[in-house]
Write a protein that holds these residues in place. Structure first.
Motif, PDB file in Angstrom:
ATOM      1  N   ASP A  13    -100.705 -12.138  57.917  1.00 49.82           N
ATOM      2  CA  ASP A  13    -101.760 -13.087  58.302  1.00 49.82           C
ATOM      3  C   ASP A  13    -102.399 -12.730  59.641  1.00 49.82           C
ATOM      4  OD1 ASP A  13    -101.272 -14.481  56.005  1.00 49.82           O
ATOM      5  OD2 ASP A  13     -99.825 -15.855  56.941  1.00 49.82           O
TER       6      ASP A  13
ATOM      7  N   LEU B 158     -94.690  -7.781  50.117  1.00 50.83           N
ATOM      8  CA  LEU B 158     -94.404  -9.222  50.069  1.00 50.83           C
ATOM      9  C   LEU B 158     -95.706 -10.009  49.961  1.00 50.83           C
ATOM     10  CD1 LEU B 158     -91.689  -9.601  52.874  1.00 50.83           C
ATOM     11  CD2 LEU B 158     -91.321  -9.441  50.409  1.00 50.83           C
ATOM     12  N   ALA B 159     -96.718  -9.554  50.722  1.00 42.81           N
ATOM     13  CA  ALA B 159     -98.004 -10.277  50.732  1.00 42.81           C
ATOM     14  C   ALA B 159     -98.656 -10.209  49.354  1.00 42.81           C
ATOM     15  CB  ALA B 159     -98.924  -9.666  51.788  1.00 42.81           C
TER      16      ALA B 159
ATOM     17  N   ASN C  92     -97.125 -12.634  47.117  1.00 41.53           N
ATOM     18  CA  ASN C  92     -97.513 -13.977  47.516  1.00 41.53           C
ATOM     19  C   ASN C  92     -98.959 -14.285  47.126  1.00 41.53           C
ATOM     20  OD1 ASN C  92     -98.732 -15.807  49.893  1.00 41.53           O
ATOM     21  ND2 ASN C  92     -96.588 -16.339  49.488  1.00 41.53           N
TER      22      ASN C  92
ATOM     23  N   ILE D  75     -94.237  -5.314  54.267  1.00 45.71           N
ATOM     24  CA  ILE D  75     -94.903  -6.609  54.479  1.00 45.71           C
ATOM     25  C   ILE D  75     -96.025  -6.773  53.437  1.00 45.71           C
ATOM     26  CG2 ILE D  75     -96.373  -7.920  56.094  1.00 45.71           C
ATOM     27  CD1 ILE D  75     -93.486  -7.761  57.041  1.00 45.71           C
TER      28      ILE D  75
ATOM     29  N   SER E  27     -85.270 -12.599  55.402  1.00 46.61           N
ATOM     30  CA  SER E  27     -85.738 -13.096  54.109  1.00 46.61           C
ATOM     31  C   SER E  27     -84.731 -14.097  53.550  1.00 46.61           C
ATOM     32  CB  SER E  27     -85.912 -11.951  53.105  1.00 46.61           C
ATOM     33  OG  SER E  27     -86.744 -10.981  53.655  1.00 46.61           O
TER      34      SER E  27
ATOM     35  N   ARG F 114     -85.019 -17.388  54.822  1.00 48.02           N
ATOM     36  CA  ARG F 114     -86.351 -17.918  54.452  1.00 48.02           C
ATOM     37  C   ARG F 114     -87.314 -17.920  55.639  1.00 48.02           C
ATOM     38  NH1 ARG F 114     -86.228 -18.839  49.489  1.00 48.02           N
ATOM     39  NH2 ARG F 114     -84.370 -19.540  48.403  1.00 48.02           N
ATOM     40  N   ILE F 115     -87.138 -16.978  56.512  1.00 46.57           N
ATOM     41  CA  ILE F 115     -88.107 -16.805  57.605  1.00 46.57           C
ATOM     42  C   ILE F 115     -89.187 -15.878  57.079  1.00 46.57           C
ATOM     43  CG2 ILE F 115     -88.457 -15.876  59.947  1.00 46.57           C
ATOM     44  CD1 ILE F 115     -85.523 -16.711  60.488  1.00 46.57           C
ATOM     45  N   SER F 116     -90.381 -16.402  56.940  1.00 46.63           N
ATOM     46  CA  SER F 116     -91.437 -15.625  56.283  1.00 46.63           C
ATOM     47  C   SER F 116     -91.979 -14.521  57.193  1.00 46.63           C
ATOM     48  CB  SER F 116     -92.575 -16.554  55.882  1.00 46.63           C
ATOM     49  OG  SER F 116     -93.604 -15.763  55.354  1.00 46.63           O
ATOM     50  N   LEU F 117     -91.986 -13.344  56.611  1.00 48.10           N
ATOM     51  CA  LEU F 117     -92.552 -12.214  57.352  1.00 48.10           C
ATOM     52  C   LEU F 117     -94.057 -12.099  57.111  1.00 48.10           C
ATOM     53  CD1 LEU F 117     -89.713  -9.631  56.661  1.00 48.10           C
ATOM     54  CD2 LEU F 117     -90.274 -10.652  58.863  1.00 48.10           C
ATOM     55  N   LEU F 118     -94.562 -13.026  56.303  1.00 47.08           N
ATOM     56  CA  LEU F 118     -96.007 -12.953  55.993  1.00 47.08           C
ATOM     57  C   LEU F 118     -96.867 -13.251  57.217  1.00 47.08           C
ATOM     58  CD1 LEU F 118     -96.051 -14.531  52.437  1.00 47.08           C
ATOM     59  CD2 LEU F 118     -96.284 -12.142  53.110  1.00 47.08           C
ATOM     60  N   TYR F 119     -96.237 -13.767  58.244  1.00 49.68           N
ATOM     61  CA  TYR F 119     -96.937 -13.977  59.517  1.00 49.68           C
ATOM     62  C   TYR F 119     -97.595 -12.661  59.963  1.00 49.68           C
ATOM     63  CZ  TYR F 119     -97.586 -15.107  64.458  1.00 49.68           C
ATOM     64  OH  TYR F 119     -98.132 -15.310  65.701  1.00 49.68           O
TER      65      TYR F 119
END
Ligand SMILES: NC(=O)C1=CN([C@@H]2O[C@H](COP(=O)(O)OP(=O)(O)OC[C@H]3O[C@@H](n4cnc5c(N)ncnc54)[C@H](OP(=O)(O)O)[C@@H]3O)[C@@H](O)[C@H]2O)C=CC1
Ligand SMILES: CC(C)CCC[C@@H](C)[C@H]1CC=C2C3=C(CC[C@@]21C)[C@@]1(C)CC[C@H](O)C(C)(C)[C@@H]1CC3
Length: 615
Positions: free
Chosen positions: A323, A405-406, A409, A402, A312, A315-320
């Protein structure tokens, strides 16, 4: 400060709590503040004992096996049910009647044709009974000795040659001892030790989950159900009938996602292998051995937490993950299938003593589902333990995070919603509890009794991480307004459930570890002919599965933060209630086989399973 008599590593004889029987132990440590020794019995039971309960080996001497009364008994004697014979059974020729009053619980007849199973009851006598069990003659006899006799003997005719041989083998490995100083004329007491649950004979494996048909239906329906649930949670209108999927079958597959998932599993595997953390022993296996397990789940979770923080920060998004959640679930399913196939194939050539009877059946589908090998491991890497602790529990917490975080977002929030915080906090607490008490997982039904097959592979790799995190997934797209009062009520409900769950589990585990612990002296228990006692007070006197009650209360408390717009997020509540009700019957089946009439007595004393006056 008084000096200690025994040093760490010394071998000595320790008195089994509640009895006057002595068993060989190894001194593990000594606590000068409590003046208690930590000792390890040969079957792996560890206990804290006072110095006067431990004796030096030198005052004991092994009983010559040739003189063993059990081995000298003739076949006809075994068959005889006469009380007089019962009384004389197991007595040394040199023993006086007085010494016989405290006679031995160690009576096994390993000759061809008959195998005796002898249980040990250190406390009071129970009734003489002759009965038929599983169609076989079983005589459970009250030892017609003195009132204080600690002995209840049970003998069973076992027909299955293989089981018979295994028992004979186990018996022949054991030594018998008597306390020399106590008896000038003959041995006062033989020394034995009840054996662990999973080595009791499983001559009559029970077909569970509806047999082959139930297993096939579960395997065919669970993966689609998973995708349905995940899909519905991401729909704005989450009503159950609103199912118009825009995923196609091919959408489920993404090789990059599979690669990431494989990396995740590799990371967890490396953490599992970290040589940090204490070593605990599993239950005794049929071959007499106990597997060693590294207890490092909490450390692994902590390190995953650090990794997530670092990612985090970078800034590597874990939202992958969010998704591609359905593709991650598909990758996990594929891996669980591969794992199930692997353990199934290797179980075909595994030695008999490595197999569980839970999946024993002539049917391949059923065996594939239930699993056959008890603890498949590659070197020191135990696949079942790894999947239950690292993949399931850490994966569950990770997916929840996750979703948190999602949610921030998707709903453009600065901080997660109160509902999301509650769901994350409650489930994190549950996982932390399980990892803090990771050693206790080793004695659970799944690790100690069940084989490793599709049920546990899919359950741990897929179902727990992706279905148990469903409430958090639901909240990402379904914001819920929650009042302070409702919030407080939900916290209170979860706390109530957690207190029952924690108290019940901790009490039972502490009692199993050391029934003589002075801190547990207020508890009531009943003796059993197997040796261990059954708690009948506290939560264990309230219902027979108080820990399940607490678990179920918590399960519903985890659903409530999702509000009442849709029933979908309540799936977990329904599922866990069903799972644990079914588990009651599985656990009780094991207990009935292990404790026999004593379990029935316990059921009479504590008549309800989970909810008083209801079930
Ligand atoms: N969230 C989930 O999906 C799941 C959660 N769980 C949770 O995991 C935990 C462990 O579950 P599980 O292993 O199934 O069950 P338990 O921890 O209740 O273990 C059952 C064993 O406890 C012993 N026991 C039963 N009654 C007594 C008594 N009165 N006094 C002393 N010992 C007794 C018996 O073993 P013995 O006498 O041989 O020692 C019995 O076989 C539970 O809290 C459960 O809620 C379990 C499965 C799934
Ligand atoms: C094919 C079906 C979908 C399989 C359903 C059963 C599984 C969901 C459960 C079977 C045994 C489980 C255990 C846990 C989670 C659920 C499954 C996988 C467990 C990891 C939960 C936390 C506990 O503390 C535990 C004792 C570690 C549990 C072990 C068994």
């Amino acid at each position: 400060m008084p000096s200690r008599r025994f040093n760490n590593g010394d071998t000595a004889m320790a008195r089994w709590p509640g009895s006057s029987l002595y068993f060989e132990v190894q001194i593990v440590s000594y606590d000068p503040s409590t003046q208690l020794y930590s000792v390890l019995f040969k079957d792996g039971t560890d206990m804290e004992l006072k110095e006067n309960e431990i004796k030096s080996l030198t005052i004991f001497r092994p009983k010559k096996s040739s003189a063993s009364p059990s081995r000298r008994r003739s076949r006809s004697r075994t068959r005889s049910r006469s009380p007089a014979r019962t009384q004389s059974r197991g007595r040394s020729p040199g023993r006086t009647p007085k010494s016989a009053q405290k006679s031995s619980p160690v009576i096994r007849d390993s000759r061809k044709g008959d195998v005796l199973k002898v249980h040990l009851t250190p406390l009071k006598l129970q009734d003489f009974a002759v009965e038929k069990r599983n169609g076989e003659d079983v005589v459970a006899r009250r030892a017609l000795l003195h009132e204080q006799s600690p002995v209840i003997q049970a003998e069973e005719k076992v027909e299955e040659p293989q089981a018979k041989n295994e028992k004979v083998l186990r018996y022949s490995k054991r030594k018998e001892y008597f306390l020399e100083s106590d008896n000038k004329e003959g041995p006062k007491e033989f020394i034995s030790k009840p054996e662990a649950t999973n080595i009791l004979p499983d001559e009559y494996p029970v077909v569970e989950f509806g047999g082959a048909i139930g297993a096939a239906l579960s395997m065919l329906s669970m993966p689609p159900l998973l995708y349905y649930l995940v899909y519905m949670c991401t729909q704005e209108d989450a009503s159950l009938c609103n199912f118009y999927p825009h995923w196609t079958f091919s959408d489920l597959w993404d090789s990059t996602v599979f690669g990431y998932f494989a990396l995740w599993i590799l990371l967890l595997a490396l953490l599992h292998l970290l040589p940090i953390g204490k070593i605990a022993h599993g239950v005794r296996l049929a071959n007499g051995k106990r597997l060693r397990y590294r207890i490092n789940g909490l450390l692994a979770l902590f390190l995953v937490g650090i990794l997530v923080a670092v990612l985090s920060y970078q800034r590597i998004s874990l939202l992958y993950v969010y998704d591609h959640l359905h593709q991650f679930a598909a990758s996990a399913t594929l891996l669980s299938l591969m794992l199930s196939a692997y353990v199934f194939i290797r179980s075909r050539t595994a030695s008999q003593e490595d197999l569980s009877t839970a999946g024993k059946s002539g049917n391949l589908i059923y065996t594939f589902f239930m699993g056959r090998e008890l603890n498949p491991h590659i070197g020191k890497f135990d696949l079942k333990h790894f999947s239950a602790v690292h993949v399931a529990l850490i994966g569950w917490v990770f997916n929840n995070f996750i979703m948190l975080l999602a949610e921030m977002n998707v709903q453009q929030l600065e901080i997660p919603s109160p509902s999301m915080i509650l769901v994350n906090a409650f489930q994190l607490l549950y996982v932390l509890h399980a990892l803090w008490h990771q050693e206790n997982i080793l004695t659970s039904l799944d690790i100690a009794h069940d084989g490793f097959g599709f049920m546990l592979a899919f359950g741990n790799l897929v179902w727990v991480p992706f279905v148990y995190s469903l409430q958090a997934l639901y909240l990402v797209k379904h914001p819920v307004e929650i009042s302070q009062a409702a919030l407080a009520a939900i916290v209170a409900l979860n706390t109530f459930g957690y207190v029952i769950f924690r108290r019940a589990n901790n009490l039972k585990n502490a009692f199993r570890k050391n029934p003589e612990d002075p801190r547990l002296s207020y508890l009531n228990s009943i003796p059993t002919s197997y040796g261990s006692q059954l708690l009948i007070s506290g939560w264990w006197g309230f219902v027979r599965h108080p820990n399940y009650l607490g678990d179920i209360i918590m399960a519903w408390a985890w659903c409530l933060p999702c509000g009442f717009d849709y029933i979908l997020p309540y799936f977990y509540g329904f599922f866990l209630t069903g799972l644990l009700i079914h588990r009651v019957s599985r656990v009780e089946h094991q207990c009935r086989r292990k404790y026999g009439h004593d379990w029935d007595k316990y059921c009479k004393l504590v008549p309800y399973r989970i909810v008083p006056y209801v079930y």
